[in-house]
Design a protein around this motif. Structure first.
Motif, mmCIF file in Angstrom:
data_model
loop_
_atom_site.group_PDB
_atom_site.id
_atom_site.type_symbol
_atom_site.label_atom_id
_atom_site.label_comp_id
_atom_site.label_asym_id
_atom_site.label_seq_id
_atom_site.Cartn_x
_atom_site.Cartn_y
_atom_site.Cartn_z
ATOM 1 N N ALA A 94 0.978 -1.843 -0.091
ATOM 2 C CA ALA A 94 0.410 0.007 -0.380
ATOM 3 C C ALA A 94 0.702 1.423 -0.146
ATOM 4 O O ALA A 94 0.683 2.575 -0.563
ATOM 5 N N GLU A 97 2.302 1.775 -3.272
ATOM 6 C CA GLU A 97 1.341 1.764 -4.385
ATOM 7 C C GLU A 97 1.148 3.478 -4.737
ATOM 8 O O GLU A 97 0.875 4.038 -5.286
ATOM 9 N N ALA A 98 0.677 3.991 -2.521
ATOM 10 C CA ALA A 98 0.623 4.964 -2.826
ATOM 11 C C ALA A 98 1.668 6.141 -3.968
ATOM 12 O O ALA A 98 2.051 7.303 -4.259
ATOM 13 N N TYR A 112 -9.786 -4.913 -8.950
ATOM 14 C CA TYR A 112 -8.890 -4.207 -8.703
ATOM 15 C C TYR A 112 -9.539 -3.185 -7.264
ATOM 16 O O TYR A 112 -10.109 -2.564 -7.291
ATOM 17 N N LEU A 114 -8.349 -0.150 -5.773
ATOM 18 C CA LEU A 114 -8.658 1.211 -6.344
ATOM 19 C C LEU A 114 -9.776 1.186 -6.778
ATOM 20 O O LEU A 114 -10.426 2.675 -7.214
ATOM 21 N N ARG A 140 -9.458 0.252 2.611
ATOM 22 C CA ARG A 140 -9.656 0.855 1.036
ATOM 23 C C ARG A 140 -10.132 1.592 0.614
ATOM 24 O O ARG A 140 -9.123 2.187 -0.562
ATOM 25 N N ARG A 143 -7.013 3.945 0.403
ATOM 26 C CA ARG A 143 -6.160 4.242 -0.817
ATOM 27 C C ARG A 143 -6.466 4.799 -1.905
ATOM 28 O O ARG A 143 -5.761 5.171 -3.142
ATOM 29 N N MET A 144 -7.931 4.501 -2.659
ATOM 30 C CA MET A 144 -8.301 5.289 -3.706
ATOM 31 C C MET A 144 -8.279 6.894 -3.120
ATOM 32 O O MET A 144 -7.905 7.108 -4.787
ATOM 33 N N ARG A 145 -7.961 7.060 -2.532
ATOM 34 C CA ARG A 145 -7.923 8.827 -2.438
ATOM 35 C C ARG A 145 -6.333 9.212 -3.658
ATOM 36 O O ARG A 145 -6.350 10.432 -3.946
ATOM 37 N N LEU A 147 -5.875 8.518 -6.348
ATOM 38 C CA LEU A 147 -6.863 8.618 -7.937
ATOM 39 C C LEU A 147 -7.414 10.462 -7.873
ATOM 40 O O LEU A 147 -7.295 11.031 -8.798
ATOM 41 N N VAL A 155 -3.206 4.591 -14.658
ATOM 42 C CA VAL A 155 -3.807 2.915 -14.060
ATOM 43 C C VAL A 155 -4.710 2.586 -14.938
ATOM 44 O O VAL A 155 -5.080 3.255 -15.484
#
Length: 278
Positions: A94, A97-98, A112, A114, A140, A143-145, A147, A155
């Motif tokens: 994580a 990924e960020a 996925y 995100l 979870r 994590r999407m933040r 984007l 992505v």
């Protein structure tokens, strides 16, 4: 006298959050109920957060920042709190990924992370962790933040068609999830391709995997099993899996064709008429 649990602020991000919330509340001379009236929640909820028995929400953190004028302190701390709720073996990924500039992933079983809706994520989490759904879904969603950043990562997602057909949660959950995937159709930073079942065997038969690329660091290959992760920057692995991913992309439908297929499955398999027929 009611015994108040004393927190060790160094024990975890969640303990630190609760410790600071209580410290500032007491410094302001406020009871739990008084603070609750200010941030529009119950004193009981505040007490649970202050004793690290409940994970705070982003709305809660933002309300504390406004109440105590802490200039975003609790909102920033919440990122660490939510990340700490992820499985320990997943946390290193994580973090990487960020920081990634480019994310390429092949998913053969689920959408996925995100790109998941809260409802879809909750249905997945509830299978193995029914008592921790709220905090794990919140983690979870956090994590999407990435984007939403001013300069988000590019992505690229290759989804096996089976992901669209496996009902997770309910038809309504799937309809919302597929609608979210379709919503990325014109997003220049998120590209989704569907690998059709009719294509037969392919280079992703070994399972889902992700490739992370960075501006100034080596590429990373990531895959996972039930309770552990495999992450490596081995150039040979990166080369082999990059070629494999290129083959998956070549065998998949185009981005537009994929969006059309997802929309069609959404209506024909999970739409109102599909429910009527069922």
């Amino acid at each position: 006298m009611v015994h108040v649990r004393q927190l060790d602020p160094s024990a975890s991000p969640l303990d630190y959050f609760g410790y600071e919330a209580r410290r500032l509340r007491e410094a302001a001379g406020m009871t739990l109920e008084q603070l609750g009236k200010v941030i529009y929640c119950t004193g009981s909820l505040i007490g649970q957060v202050e004793t690290a028995s409940k994970v705070p929400s982003r709305t809660f953190a933002e309300a504390l920042d406004a109440a105590f004028m802490t200039d975003g302190f609790f909102s920033r701390l919440l990122k660490l709190v939510l990340r700490s709720q992820l499985p320990k073996w997943f946390q290193p990924y994580a973090e990487m990924e960020a920081k990634a500039a480019f994310i390429s992933t092949y998913q053969c079983q689920v959408v996925y992370g995100l790109l998941q809706t809260p409802e879809y994520a909750a249905a997945l989490v509830a299978v193995d962790h029914p008592d921790r759904v709220e905090e794990l879904v919140a983690a979870r969603m956090e994590r999407m933040r990435i984007l939403e950043k001013k300069q988000p990562p590019a992505v690229w997602v290759v989804l096996d068609e089976a992901v669209l057909l496996r009902e997770v949660g309910s038809r309504e959950v799937m309809r919302k999830q597929l609608a979210r995937l379709v919503s990325f159709r014109d997003n220049p930073w998120v590209n989704i391709q569907v690998l059709p079942l009719a294509g037969g065997v392919h280079s992703g038969m070994v399972g889902s995997f992700t490739l992370l690329r960075f501006d100034d660091d080596p590429d990373i290959y990531y895959s996972e099993s039930y309770d552990q992760a495999h992450m490596t920057a081995n150039p040979d692995v990166i080369r082999e899996r990059s070629v494999g991913y290129a083959r998956l992309q070549a065998g998949a439908l185009s981005v537009d064709e994929s969006a059309d297929l997802i929309a069609r499955v959404m209506e024909e398999r999970y739409g109102d008429r599909a429910e009527d027929v069922a």
